[in-house]
Design a protein around this motif. Sequence first.
Motif, PDB file in Angstrom:
ATOM      1  N   SER A   1       0.950  -1.056   0.059  1.00 31.17           N
ATOM      2  CA  SER A   1      -0.071   0.017   0.180  1.00 31.17           C
ATOM      3  C   SER A   1       0.913   1.261   0.174  1.00 31.17           C
ATOM      4  CB  SER A   1      -0.911   0.150   1.259  1.00 31.17           C
ATOM      5  OG  SER A   1      -1.856  -1.059   1.421  1.00 31.17           O
TER       6      SER A   1
ATOM      7  N   THR B   1      -0.031   4.733   0.575  1.00 28.67           N
ATOM      8  CA  THR B   1      -0.066   5.480   1.683  1.00 28.67           C
ATOM      9  C   THR B   1      -1.333   5.036   2.393  1.00 28.67           C
ATOM     10  OG1 THR B   1      -1.465   7.063   0.280  1.00 28.67           O
ATOM     11  CG2 THR B   1       0.749   7.298   0.259  1.00 28.67           C
ATOM     12  N   LEU B   2      -1.422   5.715   3.784  1.00 22.25           N
ATOM     13  CA  LEU B   2      -2.747   5.574   4.474  1.00 22.25           C
ATOM     14  C   LEU B   2      -3.688   6.011   3.599  1.00 22.25           C
ATOM     15  CD1 LEU B   2      -3.957   4.889   6.978  1.00 22.25           C
ATOM     16  CD2 LEU B   2      -3.564   7.078   7.815  1.00 22.25           C
TER      17      LEU B   2
ATOM     18  N   LYS C   1      -4.922   3.644   1.183  1.00 22.22           N
ATOM     19  CA  LYS C   1      -5.691   2.216   1.908  1.00 22.22           C
ATOM     20  C   LYS C   1      -7.097   2.665   2.378  1.00 22.22           C
ATOM     21  CE  LYS C   1      -4.911  -0.804   5.723  1.00 22.22           C
ATOM     22  NZ  LYS C   1      -3.980  -1.081   6.868  1.00 22.22           N
ATOM     23  N   LEU C   2      -7.094   3.959   2.846  1.00 22.00           N
ATOM     24  CA  LEU C   2      -8.450   4.309   3.621  1.00 22.00           C
ATOM     25  C   LEU C   2      -9.602   4.379   2.634  1.00 22.00           C
ATOM     26  CD1 LEU C   2      -7.242   6.915   6.251  1.00 22.00           C
ATOM     27  CD2 LEU C   2      -8.546   4.580   6.520  1.00 22.00           C
TER      28      LEU C   2
ATOM     29  N   ARG D   1      -1.603  11.883   9.271  1.00 16.72           N
ATOM     30  CA  ARG D   1      -2.826  11.073   9.551  1.00 16.72           C
ATOM     31  C   ARG D   1      -4.181  11.897   9.249  1.00 16.72           C
ATOM     32  NH1 ARG D   1      -1.763   6.252  11.441  1.00 16.72           N
ATOM     33  NH2 ARG D   1      -3.920   5.867  11.903  1.00 16.72           N
TER      34      ARG D   1
ATOM     35  N   SER E   1      -4.822  12.281   5.690  1.00 16.18           N
ATOM     36  CA  SER E   1      -5.237  11.184   4.896  1.00 16.18           C
ATOM     37  C   SER E   1      -6.844  11.056   5.149  1.00 16.18           C
ATOM     38  CB  SER E   1      -4.483   9.898   5.549  1.00 16.18           C
ATOM     39  OG  SER E   1      -3.308   9.845   5.112  1.00 16.18           O
TER      40      SER E   1
END
Length: 323
Positions: A246, A248-249, A252-253, A305, A308
């Motif tokens: 993955s 980046t966060l 993924k989100l 975070r 994201s």
Amino acid sequence: MNTLETQLSQFDTTDSLTVIMVSYNTRALTLAALRTLFAETRNPFLRVVVFDNASSDGSADAIAAAFPEVELIRSTENVGFARANNIVAAQAETEWLLLLNPDTEVHDGAIDRLLAFAKAHPDAGIYGGRTVFPDGSLNFASCWRRMTPWSIFCAASGLTTLFPRTSLFHPEAMGSWRRDTVREVDIVVGCLMLMRRELWARLGGFDLRYYIYGEEADLCLRAARLGCRPMITPDAEIMHLVGASSKTLGDKLLFLAKARVTLIRDHWPRAWVPFGLAMMWTWSATRAAGYGLAARLLGGRMKQRAESWVRLWRARCEWMKGY
């Protein structure tokens, strides 16, 4: 000898197994996964297939050079996790199929132990093991309970964040269970998922709408309709990093949100679907607001975070449609 030791000492053609590994820009990790797989597996009826999803890091050449016994498929495009597994499984002729992630390392004969466990529990249908991080600490992400109105409310309200190690407020993760006992679960994760090839064929493999995330949940929930009761055994342990491919966060989100929305639409009673979608909307809103506040107070990683989660919130019109 006990039953497990007896089964581990004897193999026959009913133990024929195709291990499917889908790699994407995980060269060093894939090589380590293959090295430990072969070192820790005694089954002589083992076939290993690596489907390389058009990696740009030299993964395919490195695998071919280090493991000539591996059947390597060099895809010219990234077809995703679900389609890659379906392609390989459709060509398999072995009794069993095992999905194994490239960001794993096999411990203490885990594959042989998992197969022995499966043969001793035929009614389960789908089987998984215990996963740990490189330092040996427990990685909970080997299995899950299905998403329910209660579990999604807990996520949306922040209860799962406040009480992550409780099964009451984090029911999908079964947060109080250390994965140290044999147990029925709803979902076995594809990092280590074993089943008979015949069952895979009956299910039609993965639903290709699920490009990434959610495909294992959908498969296991469909298997449950056929009477399967997926199980986990602590005797089969692997190391799993989680999300090595993955980017980046934020990426993924977005995929995770799409998958969860699709699972709600596919597997929930129709009357509960609007509630589930409302809770997904609330989940993204509360996280974006919460991390935004934390970023202003603490800065540092919290800022990344927050970005994201804000990105997820702004893309809600996209992911609320599902896959």
